[in-house]
Design an enzyme around this catalytic site. Structure first.
Site, PDB file in Angstrom:
ATOM      1  N   MET A  51       0.737  -1.293  -0.067  1.00  0.00           N
ATOM      2  CA  MET A  51       0.021   0.094   0.079  1.00  0.00           C
ATOM      3  C   MET A  51       0.648   1.074  -0.154  1.00  0.00           C
ATOM      4  O   MET A  51       0.360   2.359   0.386  1.00  0.00           O
ATOM      5  CB  MET A  51      -0.904   0.160   1.376  1.00  0.00           C
ATOM      6  CG  MET A  51      -1.827  -0.829   0.976  1.00  0.00           C
ATOM      7  SD  MET A  51      -3.307  -0.780   2.253  1.00  0.00           S
ATOM      8  CE  MET A  51      -4.236  -2.482   2.215  1.00  0.00           C
ATOM      9  N   LYS A  52       2.081   1.097  -0.459  1.00  0.00           N
ATOM     10  CA  LYS A  52       2.889   2.373  -0.475  1.00  0.00           C
ATOM     11  C   LYS A  52       2.892   2.832  -1.942  1.00  0.00           C
ATOM     12  O   LYS A  52       2.609   2.338  -2.878  1.00  0.00           O
ATOM     13  CB  LYS A  52       4.418   1.886  -0.339  1.00  0.00           C
ATOM     14  CG  LYS A  52       4.662   1.578   1.171  1.00  0.00           C
ATOM     15  CD  LYS A  52       5.704   0.700   1.500  1.00  0.00           C
ATOM     16  CE  LYS A  52       5.858   0.128   3.007  1.00  0.00           C
ATOM     17  NZ  LYS A  52       7.310  -0.470   3.191  1.00  0.00           N
ATOM     18  N   HIS A  85      -0.745   1.567   5.462  1.00  0.00           N
ATOM     19  CA  HIS A  85       0.656   1.832   5.605  1.00  0.00           C
ATOM     20  C   HIS A  85       1.482   1.819   4.181  1.00  0.00           C
ATOM     21  O   HIS A  85       1.250   0.993   3.614  1.00  0.00           O
ATOM     22  CB  HIS A  85       1.316   0.683   6.538  1.00  0.00           C
ATOM     23  CG  HIS A  85       2.722   0.902   6.685  1.00  0.00           C
ATOM     24  ND1 HIS A  85       3.715   1.952   7.612  1.00  0.00           N
ATOM     25  CD2 HIS A  85       3.993   0.425   5.832  1.00  0.00           C
ATOM     26  CE1 HIS A  85       4.684   1.977   7.339  1.00  0.00           C
ATOM     27  NE2 HIS A  85       5.068   1.018   6.489  1.00  0.00           N
ATOM     28  N   ASN A 133       5.668   8.787   7.051  1.00  0.00           N
ATOM     29  CA  ASN A 133       6.463   7.716   7.849  1.00  0.00           C
ATOM     30  C   ASN A 133       7.802   8.363   8.000  1.00  0.00           C
ATOM     31  O   ASN A 133       8.294   8.968   6.855  1.00  0.00           O
ATOM     32  CB  ASN A 133       6.217   6.819   7.155  1.00  0.00           C
ATOM     33  CG  ASN A 133       7.058   5.337   7.622  1.00  0.00           C
ATOM     34  OD1 ASN A 133       6.977   5.191   8.866  1.00  0.00           O
ATOM     35  ND2 ASN A 133       7.679   4.557   6.837  1.00  0.00           N
ATOM     36  N   GLU A 134       8.484   8.565   8.814  1.00  0.00           N
ATOM     37  CA  GLU A 134       9.914   8.762   8.901  1.00  0.00           C
ATOM     38  C   GLU A 134      10.430  10.050   8.647  1.00  0.00           C
ATOM     39  O   GLU A 134      11.470  10.099   7.748  1.00  0.00           O
ATOM     40  CB  GLU A 134      10.837   7.774   8.278  1.00  0.00           C
ATOM     41  CG  GLU A 134      10.306   6.163   8.966  1.00  0.00           C
ATOM     42  CD  GLU A 134      11.028   4.878   8.110  1.00  0.00           C
ATOM     43  OE1 GLU A 134      11.819   4.993   7.455  1.00  0.00           O
ATOM     44  OE2 GLU A 134      10.643   3.766   8.616  1.00  0.00           O
ATOM     45  N   GLU A 241       5.393  -1.724  14.028  1.00  0.00           N
ATOM     46  CA  GLU A 241       6.453  -2.687  13.403  1.00  0.00           C
ATOM     47  C   GLU A 241       7.345  -3.369  14.308  1.00  0.00           C
ATOM     48  O   GLU A 241       8.786  -3.306  13.961  1.00  0.00           O
ATOM     49  CB  GLU A 241       7.278  -1.739  12.456  1.00  0.00           C
ATOM     50  CG  GLU A 241       6.504  -0.922  11.373  1.00  0.00           C
ATOM     51  CD  GLU A 241       7.141   0.005  10.417  1.00  0.00           C
ATOM     52  OE1 GLU A 241       8.287  -0.368  10.076  1.00  0.00           O
ATOM     53  OE2 GLU A 241       6.706   0.953   9.924  1.00  0.00           O
ATOM     54  N   TRP A 288       5.879  -7.204  12.945  1.00  0.00           N
ATOM     55  CA  TRP A 288       6.296  -6.593  11.378  1.00  0.00           C
ATOM     56  C   TRP A 288       6.695  -8.054  10.739  1.00  0.00           C
ATOM     57  O   TRP A 288       7.919  -8.178  10.087  1.00  0.00           O
ATOM     58  CB  TRP A 288       7.362  -5.798  11.439  1.00  0.00           C
ATOM     59  CG  TRP A 288       7.368  -5.044  10.054  1.00  0.00           C
ATOM     60  CD1 TRP A 288       8.425  -4.933   9.243  1.00  0.00           C
ATOM     61  CD2 TRP A 288       6.312  -4.020   9.649  1.00  0.00           C
ATOM     62  NE1 TRP A 288       8.179  -4.057   8.161  1.00  0.00           N
ATOM     63  CE2 TRP A 288       6.843  -3.711   8.168  1.00  0.00           C
ATOM     64  CE3 TRP A 288       5.222  -3.761   9.908  1.00  0.00           C
ATOM     65  CZ2 TRP A 288       6.264  -2.819   7.625  1.00  0.00           C
ATOM     66  CZ3 TRP A 288       4.276  -2.939   9.297  1.00  0.00           C
ATOM     67  CH2 TRP A 288       4.673  -2.263   8.103  1.00  0.00           C
TER      68      TRP A 288
HETATM   69  O1  9MR Z   1       9.579  -4.738   5.645  1.00  0.00           O
HETATM   70  C1  9MR Z   1       9.333  -3.879   4.516  1.00  0.00           C
HETATM   71  C2  9MR Z   1       9.806  -4.335   3.147  1.00  0.00           C
HETATM   72  O2  9MR Z   1       9.190  -5.970   3.147  1.00  0.00           O
HETATM   73  C3  9MR Z   1       9.814  -3.394   1.971  1.00  0.00           C
HETATM   74  O3  9MR Z   1      10.709  -3.962   0.991  1.00  0.00           O
HETATM   75  C4  9MR Z   1      10.336  -2.257   2.515  1.00  0.00           C
HETATM   76  C5  9MR Z   1      10.093  -1.199   1.324  1.00  0.00           C
HETATM   77  O4  9MR Z   1       8.717  -1.286   0.991  1.00  0.00           O
HETATM   78  O5  9MR Z   1       9.798  -1.694   3.608  1.00  0.00           O
HETATM   79  C6  9MR Z   1       9.858  -2.694   4.658  1.00  0.00           C
HETATM   80  O6  9MR Z   1       9.121  -2.106   5.792  1.00  0.00           O
HETATM   81  C7  9MR Z   1       9.695  -0.737   6.259  1.00  0.00           C
HETATM   82  C8  9MR Z   1       8.573   0.194   6.723  1.00  0.00           C
HETATM   83  O7  9MR Z   1       7.497   0.225   5.686  1.00  0.00           O
HETATM   84  C9  9MR Z   1       8.766   1.455   7.293  1.00  0.00           C
HETATM   85  N1  9MR Z   1       9.835   1.383   8.417  1.00  0.00           N
HETATM   86  C10 9MR Z   1      10.823   0.496   8.142  1.00  0.00           C
HETATM   87  C11 9MR Z   1      10.416  -0.892   7.570  1.00  0.00           C
HETATM   88  C12 9MR Z   1      11.665  -1.895   7.452  1.00  0.00           C
HETATM   89  O8  9MR Z   1      12.358  -1.272   6.244  1.00  0.00           O
END
Ligand code: 9MR
Length: 328
Positions: A51-52, A85, A133-134, A241, A288
């Site tokens: 969902m990004k 998210h 986020n972040e 997470e 997570w």
């Molecule tokens: O765990 C997620 C991984 O599978 C994806 O490839 C990556 C990019 O979309 O994002 C990871 O999740 C992140 C989360 O969205 C934001 N906080 C850090 C997490 C770890 O990178």
């Protein structure tokens, strides 16, 4: 002689009654053992990456809803809470946005249209969104100089929250970040942002503490002092997470009993801290990922680790018991 009966399984959701127990999952986890674990153990789901923005809007005007719809439909069919998210994250920005060639006003319009489209599509289906986020840098609490900040200004966070609120008056809106327990400058900066938003009546409902932690830290006291800053505010806390690395220094090659137990203890502490919050401040603890060998931790650090609650054979680890014990 009486036959020995197997111990009845206690699922996480049986004991966590004052908040959701969530899990990050993928659209290829909707059947088999994954489905069994999700529906038996958890009451909430989050898409780990589907969902990004780089997945939903990979190029201008070309929306791809296939994976996100599959996850949302699965959540509804199984009566699971759904946490969205993440609407705006510098690491999942599609290239056409990262290298946007139009004006700043056009950029902002694209982001507004995107947030509006996604939040509207899942209105009434998704209970909450990580809106931004972040956004805060490590160590100094400064704003990350993302393309969003460059194009929309320092106030881009508030703008994104307002776009989301305008699309859905009822959805819960979260700011989400990592390392807020150990990085005091970052923690202070996040709460400054949140306080400033609340003072200006910008809609925000909660703070996501990602909680990518380790078997040996942060301490329970640090988790407590960071989390409890929520209490004096009218906000929800989400441990959004959660995973617990057991091999951050790459000094083991198999999961030792000692580390397995240390992980369990750390997770118990985490759950105790969360569960002690007033119920008005509780939302969810989200793990997570489902099983160890699917975790992002292994891809990122490129050495063995076992950060989750189920092993690669889908069996509950000691950490699973640790979660339950944190609720006692
Ligand atoms: O765990 C997620 C991984 O599978 C994806 O490839 C990556 C990019 O979309 O994002 C990871 O999740 C992140 C989360 O969205 C934001 N906080 C850090 C997490 C770890 O990178």
């Amino acid at each position: 002689l009486e036959e020995e009966q197997p111990e009845p399984t206690t699922y996480l959701k049986d004991k966590a009654t004052s908040f959701y127990v969530g899990v990050a999952m993928k659209s290829n986890n909707l059947n088999g053992k994954y489905d069994e674990i999700i529906t038996h153990e958890f009451t909430s789901i989050t898409a780990e990456y589907e969902m990004k923005m780089n997945v939903i809007l990979p190029s201008k005007g070309q929306y791809n809803w296939s994976q996100s719809d599959a996850i949302v439909n699965y959540g509804i069919e199984n009566e699971l809470n759904i946490h969205g998210h993440a609407l705006v994250w510098h690491q999942s920005t599609p290239d056409w946005i990262e290298n946007f060639t139009g004006t700043d006003a056009e950029f902002e319009q694209e982001i507004k249209d995107y947030i509006t489209a996604v939040v509207t599509r899942y209105k009434g289906k998704i209970k909450s969104w990580d809106v931004v986020n972040e956004a805060v840098l490590d160590g100094n609490g400064n704003l990350r100089n993302s393309v969003f900040r460059q194009r929309m200004g320092d106030d881009y966070i508030s703008k994104c929250f307002q776009f989301a609120r305008d699309a859905d008056p009822d959805v819960l809106l979260f700011y989400n970040d990592y390392n807020m327990t150990e990085d005091q400058a970052k923690q202070d900066a996040v709460f400054d942002i949140v306080d400033d938003m609340q003072n200006r009546n910008i809609p925000i409902d909660g703070v996501g503490f990602q909680m990518h932690i380790r078997y040996n830290g942060p301490s329970k006291a640090k988790m407590e002092s960071a989390t409890n800053r929520i209490v004096e505010r009218d906000l929800l806390a989400h441990y959004s997470e959660v995973d617990v690395r057991v091999n951050p220094n790459n000094d083991i090659t198999t999961l030792t009993d000692e580390r397995d137990i240390a992980q369990k203890i750390k997770l118990t502490e985490l759950v105790e801290v969360y569960n002690a919050l007033p119920s008005a401040n509780k939302y969810a603890i989200t793990i997570w990922g489902i099983k160890d060998n699917d975790s992002w931790i292994i891809d990122l650090y490129n050495h063995p680790d076992w950060p989750l609650l189920f092993n690669s054979s889908f069996e509950a680890k000691k950490a699973h018991t640790g979660f339950l014990e944190g609720l006692e």
